[in-house]
Design an enzyme around this catalytic site. Sequence first.
Site, short mmCIF file in Angstrom:
data_model
loop_
_atom_site.label_atom_id
_atom_site.label_comp_id
_atom_site.label_asym_id
_atom_site.label_seq_id
_atom_site.Cartn_x
_atom_site.Cartn_y
_atom_site.Cartn_z
N CYS A 95 5.38 -28.52 -1.28
CA CYS A 95 5.49 -27.07 -1.49
C CYS A 95 6.91 -26.69 -1.85
O CYS A 95 7.86 -26.97 -1.11
CB CYS A 95 5.05 -26.32 -0.23
SG CYS A 95 5.13 -24.53 -0.42
N ARG A 98 8.90 -23.11 0.42
CA ARG A 98 9.08 -23.16 1.87
C ARG A 98 10.16 -22.24 2.42
O ARG A 98 10.32 -22.12 3.64
CB ARG A 98 9.34 -24.61 2.30
CG ARG A 98 8.11 -25.47 2.26
CD ARG A 98 8.42 -26.91 2.62
NE ARG A 98 8.83 -27.68 1.46
CZ ARG A 98 9.39 -28.89 1.55
NH1 ARG A 98 9.63 -29.42 2.73
NH2 ARG A 98 9.72 -29.56 0.45
N TRP A 268 1.65 -17.15 -2.27
CA TRP A 268 1.29 -16.53 -3.53
C TRP A 268 1.52 -17.55 -4.64
O TRP A 268 2.16 -18.59 -4.44
CB TRP A 268 2.10 -15.26 -3.79
CG TRP A 268 3.57 -15.41 -3.54
CD1 TRP A 268 4.52 -15.93 -4.37
CD2 TRP A 268 4.26 -15.06 -2.33
NE1 TRP A 268 5.75 -15.92 -3.79
CE2 TRP A 268 5.63 -15.39 -2.53
CE3 TRP A 268 3.86 -14.48 -1.12
CZ2 TRP A 268 6.59 -15.16 -1.55
CZ3 TRP A 268 4.82 -14.27 -0.16
CH2 TRP A 268 6.17 -14.59 -0.37
N GLU A 273 1.39 -22.75 -11.86
CA GLU A 273 0.15 -23.26 -11.27
C GLU A 273 -1.06 -22.79 -12.07
O GLU A 273 -2.04 -23.52 -12.22
CB GLU A 273 0.02 -22.80 -9.82
CG GLU A 273 1.07 -23.35 -8.88
CD GLU A 273 0.89 -22.82 -7.47
OE1 GLU A 273 0.13 -23.42 -6.70
OE2 GLU A 273 1.51 -21.77 -7.15
#
Length: 396
Positions: A95, A98, A268, A273
């Site tokens: 991720c 973070r 979000w 992506e």
Amino acid sequence: MSYPQTYHRVRSEDGLDSGRKTQENHKAPLGDPQELLLEARAYLHLFHQEQGRFETYPERFTGARAEIVRTGTYRHTYDELAYGAKVAWRNNTRCIGRLHWKSLAVRDMRHLETAEEIFAALVEHLRLGTNGGKIRSLMTIFAPAVPGQPGIRIWNPQLIRYAGYRWPNGSVLGDPLHADLTDEVRRLGWKGGAGTPFDVLPLVIQLPNQHPKLFELPPDTVLEVPLSHPDYAWFAGLGLKWHALPVISNMRLEIGGISYTAAPFNGWYMGTEIGARNLGDVNRYNLLPVIAEHMGLNTRFDRTLWRDRALVELNVAVLSSFAKHRVTIVDHHTASRQFLLHDETEKQAGRTVPAHWVWIVPPISGSASPIFHIPSYKNTILKPNFFYQPAPWKEK
């Protein structure tokens, strides 16, 4: 025993330990009381240390140990549960977002016992997380797995996913990534949606030792953003859209040796992506040839960089459309800077930041991201953390 600021009983993937585990194959210690005791001690030590409650650690661990000896497991307090969920986000090497780990809101739904109750909680999660477009980071945690039994499972990899309908000629209408799941939910009785490329799949919830159940999401819980382009009027005519809220729902949350097999969570979207992966990948919606054609690009030769040009404009469309409809999203350059800020903040707190370089470098303009030039990050799997689980229908 003294534990580091973030414990890890799993070796780095860069190490030489032949027994090392990764997020793909890690198994929970549930069922082995001694291993569970070690995991509980490590997490409770971490929790009390980081929360400034260390004077109460000995008594709490003594109670947890007695509970494990008596029952084979133990129960987290709400504070332990919520903080463990946040640290799991902080520890997740894949991720890039973070920096915001402390802002995660955690809903404790461990008391729910039926699939219908769980579905109602998931619907509420979608409404709270979407928040009219001002996305909130949110996790809803259901009852953990208990020794000798499978845990609660949500079959869908995300709460909102689009169907992939297989056609006789081998092509797929919709999202090919979810063609297998679409086949399974149709076997369970789903008649299919309207037959568009963006039909929302029903949720499949399975309780331990019970048959899976199908639930249709109320339309008002799924906020979708129609995609247009600030410079190309024809783009809106493509009829593209994407849902606003990415709620991951198929990963296992592990805190102190306890496995929460149903713990959906969301932040979000980062624009790439959607634009670079979901819509752009050749094995997903594969829209780059369509966009390049509308742009009048020469697609006969790779050296014209038609894919690159189409990819950038697709991502421009995603970012501008979310902004136009006031839905939270972040671009990959901002996300990269935020990750470096997170790295610096963690160093100031005396912690290191593990990261999976392949996952945190953005899928477009990689070398334009400062993260690209820091290959020293280690893909060390720390705990608490999230771990992948096999698709439930493949475990039969």
